[in-house]
Design a protein around this motif. Structure first.
Motif, PDB file in Angstrom:
ATOM      1  N   THR A   1      55.900  28.509  18.131  1.00 58.43           N
ATOM      2  CA  THR A   1      54.569  28.833  18.841  1.00 58.43           C
ATOM      3  C   THR A   1      53.505  27.712  18.715  1.00 58.43           C
ATOM      4  O   THR A   1      53.726  26.448  18.203  1.00 58.43           O
ATOM      5  N   ALA A   2      52.489  27.994  19.732  1.00 57.42           N
ATOM      6  CA  ALA A   2      51.501  26.818  19.821  1.00 57.42           C
ATOM      7  C   ALA A   2      50.957  26.473  18.465  1.00 57.42           C
ATOM      8  O   ALA A   2      50.251  25.480  18.150  1.00 57.42           O
ATOM      9  N   LYS A   3      50.650  27.487  17.678  1.00 58.03           N
ATOM     10  CA  LYS A   3      50.026  27.442  16.563  1.00 58.03           C
ATOM     11  C   LYS A   3      50.605  26.710  15.584  1.00 58.03           C
ATOM     12  O   LYS A   3      50.087  26.016  14.738  1.00 58.03           O
ATOM     13  N   THR A   4      52.037  26.847  15.384  1.00 57.70           N
ATOM     14  CA  THR A   4      52.902  26.108  14.735  1.00 57.70           C
ATOM     15  C   THR A   4      52.919  24.802  14.709  1.00 57.70           C
ATOM     16  O   THR A   4      52.757  23.943  13.969  1.00 57.70           O
ATOM     17  N   LYS A   5      52.864  24.337  16.235  1.00 54.28           N
ATOM     18  CA  LYS A   5      52.879  22.964  16.476  1.00 54.28           C
ATOM     19  C   LYS A   5      51.697  22.426  16.221  1.00 54.28           C
ATOM     20  O   LYS A   5      51.574  21.310  15.699  1.00 54.28           O
ATOM     21  N   GLU A   6      50.561  23.260  16.352  1.00 56.76           N
ATOM     22  CA  GLU A   6      49.164  22.667  15.918  1.00 56.76           C
ATOM     23  C   GLU A   6      49.029  22.620  14.468  1.00 56.76           C
ATOM     24  O   GLU A   6      48.572  21.287  13.996  1.00 56.76           O
TER      25      GLU A   6
ATOM     26  N   GLU B   1      51.821  31.441   8.781  1.00 58.81           N
ATOM     27  CA  GLU B   1      51.207  31.901  10.295  1.00 58.81           C
ATOM     28  C   GLU B   1      52.516  32.396  11.030  1.00 58.81           C
ATOM     29  O   GLU B   1      52.577  33.363  11.913  1.00 58.81           O
ATOM     30  N   ALA B   2      53.737  31.854  10.654  1.00 53.77           N
ATOM     31  CA  ALA B   2      54.965  32.304  11.464  1.00 53.77           C
ATOM     32  C   ALA B   2      55.094  33.983  10.826  1.00 53.77           C
ATOM     33  O   ALA B   2      55.315  34.825  11.931  1.00 53.77           O
ATOM     34  N   ALA B   3      54.854  34.343   9.645  1.00 53.40           N
ATOM     35  CA  ALA B   3      55.010  35.637   9.278  1.00 53.40           C
ATOM     36  C   ALA B   3      53.819  36.366   9.989  1.00 53.40           C
ATOM     37  O   ALA B   3      54.202  37.739  10.268  1.00 53.40           O
ATOM     38  N   LYS B   4      52.714  36.047  10.320  1.00 49.47           N
ATOM     39  CA  LYS B   4      51.553  36.915  11.029  1.00 49.47           C
ATOM     40  C   LYS B   4      52.176  37.211  12.304  1.00 49.47           C
ATOM     41  O   LYS B   4      51.775  38.164  12.818  1.00 49.47           O
TER      42      LYS B   4
ATOM     43  N   ASP C   1      52.413  40.629  13.965  1.00 48.54           N
ATOM     44  CA  ASP C   1      51.330  41.111  14.889  1.00 48.54           C
ATOM     45  C   ASP C   1      52.263  41.286  16.217  1.00 48.54           C
ATOM     46  O   ASP C   1      51.993  42.261  17.136  1.00 48.54           O
ATOM     47  N   LYS C   2      53.118  40.465  16.595  1.00 49.25           N
ATOM     48  CA  LYS C   2      53.619  40.581  17.908  1.00 49.25           C
ATOM     49  C   LYS C   2      54.800  41.399  18.151  1.00 49.25           C
ATOM     50  O   LYS C   2      55.154  42.113  19.096  1.00 49.25           O
ATOM     51  N   TYR C   3      55.611  41.392  17.022  1.00 53.29           N
ATOM     52  CA  TYR C   3      57.148  41.965  16.843  1.00 53.29           C
ATOM     53  C   TYR C   3      57.247  43.121  15.840  1.00 53.29           C
ATOM     54  O   TYR C   3      58.177  43.742  15.896  1.00 53.29           O
ATOM     55  N   GLY C   4      56.277  43.260  15.016  1.00 53.59           N
ATOM     56  CA  GLY C   4      56.479  44.340  13.982  1.00 53.59           C
ATOM     57  C   GLY C   4      57.630  43.891  12.911  1.00 53.59           C
ATOM     58  O   GLY C   4      58.013  44.966  12.330  1.00 53.59           O
ATOM     59  N   ILE C   5      57.671  42.878  12.853  1.00 56.58           N
ATOM     60  CA  ILE C   5      58.701  42.172  11.900  1.00 56.58           C
ATOM     61  C   ILE C   5      57.944  41.803  10.557  1.00 56.58           C
ATOM     62  O   ILE C   5      56.855  40.932  10.773  1.00 56.58           O
ATOM     63  N   THR C   6      58.524  42.330   9.196  1.00 52.96           N
ATOM     64  CA  THR C   6      57.984  41.585   7.909  1.00 52.96           C
ATOM     65  C   THR C   6      58.976  40.384   7.614  1.00 52.96           C
ATOM     66  O   THR C   6      60.033  40.625   7.544  1.00 52.96           O
ATOM     67  N   LEU C   7      58.345  39.046   8.044  1.00 53.31           N
ATOM     68  CA  LEU C   7      58.954  37.966   7.711  1.00 53.31           C
ATOM     69  C   LEU C   7      58.647  37.487   6.339  1.00 53.31           C
ATOM     70  O   LEU C   7      57.769  37.137   5.958  1.00 53.31           O
ATOM     71  N   LYS C   8      59.628  37.547   5.453  1.00 54.16           N
ATOM     72  CA  LYS C   8      59.601  37.176   3.920  1.00 54.16           C
ATOM     73  C   LYS C   8      60.222  35.703   3.553  1.00 54.16           C
ATOM     74  O   LYS C   8      61.528  35.424   4.039  1.00 54.16           O
ATOM     75  N   ALA C   9      59.658  34.788   3.463  1.00 57.41           N
ATOM     76  CA  ALA C   9      60.193  33.437   2.886  1.00 57.41           C
ATOM     77  C   ALA C   9      60.622  33.555   1.596  1.00 57.41           C
ATOM     78  O   ALA C   9      59.869  33.800   0.799  1.00 57.41           O
TER      79      ALA C   9
END
Length: 279
Positions: A256-261, A52-55, A59-67
């Motif tokens: 984000t609120a989604k992470t908290k959820e 979800e953080a990667a999405k 979507d918001k910052y144009g960053i490809t976040l790889k865990a």
């Protein structure tokens, strides 16, 4: 070859070179938007949170976040210092302080994430107040968790302890029930519950989970207070990179609120988000 064909050939060659030039630098620009974050191997619930953080990052910052997953706690900070990864998210403040001192590194927090409250468990008593005089209580014996476990017992009202971040049983200043605090290997704290000599044990959530212990069966749960903020987990970076906007945007993608959820839904109180806690 006619002059016209020669000119066309030159223009075509220039166009191909131009395409290659811009493709090369566009590729470099895309690579600059890739951020590798080191995390510990987790279950599907944790994978869902990072997905979800990667999405959000994309979507918001144009960053490809790889865990990038690691199997033990000695690896993520080494990888960060070596610039094999850009960030990591797995540790608390005492762990990082000890790591920086021992390894002469300069890693810093750039944003809190969540915390896993420590808990006292007992299969013999229903309340922390029921622990009888002279009882033995197991705590993990590594520096960070021994300190934390002893402070938890103080928070629960069983003992009093010196104001130190490296507490051991020798730092107990008041022990009205004459309890014996017994440091054991962290992996043995859960099994100690079955030992008749132990009235209870301070058990980290990962070991409680592995042992099939119900979090809600704890007889005392660590609270959020001035002392426990040091045990918050966070996103870490090399100090030289701490002000990079792209890394700050990654932190925003996590907070984000989604992470908290998702944390609330997936962990049912075993983990709680803390970035909005006022220290």
């Amino acid at each position: 070859m006619s002059a016209k064909k020669t000119i066309i050939g030159i223009v075509a060659a220039a166009a191909i070179v131009g395409i290659g030039y811009f493709s090369f630098f566009n590729h470099g620009s895309q690579d600059d938007k890739v951020v590798k974050i080191g995390v510990m191997n987790g279950d599907k619930s944790e994978d869902q949170i990072w997905a979800e953080a990667a999405k959000t990052a994309k979507d918001k910052y144009g960053i490809t976040l790889k865990a990038v997953k690691f199997s033990d706690y000695s690896q993520p900070n080494k990888a960060l210092s070596n610039h094999d990864i850009d960030l990591n998210a797995f540790q608390n403040y005492p762990f990082l302080e000890n790591w920086n001192k021992a390894n002469k590194t300069d890693i810093v927090s750039i944003g809190d994430t969540w915390t896993t409250p420590l808990r006292v468990y007992s299969d013999k008593y229903k309340s922390i107040k029921d622990i009888p005089d002279g009882s033995q209580i197991a705590v993990a014996n590594d520096v960070t968790n021994e300190n934390r476990g002893i402070h938890l017992l103080a928070e629960a009202g069983l003992i009093k302890v010196k104001d130190t971040n490296k507490a051991t049983p020798n730092d107990i200043t008041s022990n009205p029930k004459n309890l014996k605090i017994v440091p054991v290997d962290a992996s043995q704290t859960a099994t100690s519950l079955k030992d008749p000599k132990f009235a209870g044990a301070v058990i980290n959530t990962n070991f409680a989970k592995s042992a099939g212990i119900d979090f809600n069966s704890a007889i005392y749960v660590e609270g959020l207070n001035k002392n426990t903020t040091q045990f918050f987990n966070f996103v870490a970076a090399n100090k030289s990179d701490k002000d990079k906007k792209i890394y700050k945007d990654v932190v925003k993608s996590i907070q984000t609120a989604k992470t908290k959820e998702l944390v609330k839904k997936n962990y049912d109180g075993a983990e709680i988000t803390v970035w909005d806690y006022k220290k």
